[in-house]
Design an enzyme around this catalytic site. Structure first.
Site, PDB file in Angstrom:
ATOM      1  N   CYS A   1       0.835  -1.196   0.000  1.00  0.00           N
ATOM      2  CA  CYS A   1       0.000   0.000   0.000  1.00  0.00           C
ATOM      3  C   CYS A   1       0.877   1.256   0.000  1.00  0.00           C
ATOM      4  O   CYS A   1       1.545   1.547  -0.980  1.00  0.00           O
ATOM      5  CB  CYS A   1      -0.974  -0.038   1.172  1.00  0.00           C
ATOM      6  SG  CYS A   1      -2.333   1.143   1.033  1.00  0.00           S
TER       7      CYS A   1
ATOM      8  N   HIS B   1      -3.439  -5.634   0.979  1.00  0.00           N
ATOM      9  CA  HIS B   1      -2.723  -5.870   2.229  1.00  0.00           C
ATOM     10  C   HIS B   1      -2.633  -7.353   2.570  1.00  0.00           C
ATOM     11  O   HIS B   1      -3.559  -7.905   3.183  1.00  0.00           O
ATOM     12  CB  HIS B   1      -3.430  -5.152   3.382  1.00  0.00           C
ATOM     13  CG  HIS B   1      -3.262  -3.670   3.387  1.00  0.00           C
ATOM     14  ND1 HIS B   1      -2.340  -3.032   4.190  1.00  0.00           N
ATOM     15  CD2 HIS B   1      -3.894  -2.701   2.691  1.00  0.00           C
ATOM     16  CE1 HIS B   1      -2.422  -1.724   3.997  1.00  0.00           C
ATOM     17  NE2 HIS B   1      -3.354  -1.496   3.093  1.00  0.00           N
TER      18      HIS B   1
ATOM     19  N   GLU C   1      -0.749  -8.690   4.870  1.00  0.00           N
ATOM     20  CA  GLU C   1      -0.610  -8.834   6.325  1.00  0.00           C
ATOM     21  C   GLU C   1      -1.966  -8.799   7.032  1.00  0.00           C
ATOM     22  O   GLU C   1      -2.072  -9.184   8.202  1.00  0.00           O
ATOM     23  CB  GLU C   1       0.315  -7.745   6.884  1.00  0.00           C
ATOM     24  CG  GLU C   1      -0.305  -6.386   7.109  1.00  0.00           C
ATOM     25  CD  GLU C   1      -0.567  -5.575   5.845  1.00  0.00           C
ATOM     26  OE1 GLU C   1      -1.130  -4.469   5.953  1.00  0.00           O
ATOM     27  OE2 GLU C   1      -0.199  -6.034   4.744  1.00  0.00           O
TER      28      GLU C   1
END
Length: 274
Positions: free
Chosen positions: A106, A234, A236
């Site tokens: 990002c 994302h 994660e």
């Protein structure tokens, strides 16, 4: 220590996903996943050479006041490490030249393209692409299907066909400075991830499957070596089944799809850098 997989996650100046990234690295098998404030790197207290895997986490560097991550890129390119004549960007380039891994997610992806770390087609690391305002003119927070180019050299997506990850951004539209740059990215299979349909078959420009109008539906790219990787979604944020929006309604594996990218990174390090 020499046999440990060591990851570093840079924090400060507006990042807000560093804990999630460090957690993903640990779950993937990294022995060390340090969160290090940029000020400690600039003070010379922490040396990138002690790590194998550099992570630029998501967030809002400097509030995105000068455009997504532009001020952050200027800082890295110009701030000199205490006691040296090297900028932090010089240190990062030496880290890359030593064969190690870098991933930007990002805002971290935005930082990498504005520093010229991606796509670095000619090895000169000058900016040739950017990430700009979503076509819809608003912040997008939704889950997206991503088709993986199986012919890409990307270390992080090895063996993958498609992944499902969330996006959270207002400036995620990928564009290139010329058609020639786009053509080269495509021909060399550096456009690793593309927004696609739910079957992971066809890249799409249709909203909301493509949340930002990104050129050629591009959601993530790598450099020619495959060791530098940036993406807007994302990974994660989906490392456990309970992160999935339908985890109470579907039978899901314990590990979330985003963890696969970090596992591939750790595997590469163990096989090539230790």
């Amino acid at each position: 220590m020499a046999q440990q997989v060591r990851a570093i996650v840079i924090s400060g100046n507006g990042t807000n996903c560093e804990r999630e990234v460090a957690n993903a690295c640990r779950l993937a098998g990294a022995d060390v996943a340090d969160i290090v404030h940029i000020s400690r790197l600039l003070a010379g207290e922490v040396d990138l050479n002690d790590y194998h895997f550099l992570n630029f986490a998501g967030g809002f560097l400097d509030g995105d006041d000068l455009g997504s991550a532009k001020a952050g890129a200027n800082r890295l390119n110009n701030a000199v490490i205490a006691g040296t004549d090297q900028t932090l960007a010089d240190s990062i380039r030496a880290f890359v030249a030593s064969g190690k891994l870098v991933m930007g997610v990002c805002n971290g992806f935005q930082l990498m393209v504005k520093m010229g770390l991606l796509p670095s087609l000619d090895g000169q690391q000058s900016q040739t692409t950017t990430l700009t305002f979503n076509d819809g003119g608003r912040f997008e927070d939704r889950w997206t299907y991503l088709k993986v180019d199986p012919d890409s050299p990307c270390v992080f997506t090895k063996g993958l066909k498609g992944i499902y990850l969330p996006v959270r951004h207002g400036e995620g539209k990928f564009v290139t400075e010329s058609q020639a740059i786009l053509d080269e990215l495509e021909s060399r299979h550096l456009t690793v991830l593309k927004y696609c349909d739910a079957a992971y078959q066809a890249p799409t420009m249709d909203y909301p499957l493509n949340p930002n109008g990104s050129t050629a539906a591009i959601a993530g790219i790598c450099d020619p070596s495959g060791r530098l990787f940036g993406l807007m979604p994302h990974p994660e944020a989906y490392v456990h089944r309970t992160h999935h929006p339908r985890w109470t309604r579907e039978e899901l594996p314990e590990e979330g799809m985003g963890l696969w990218l970090y596992q591939n990174a750790v595997t590469f390090i163990r096989e090539n850098l230790l």
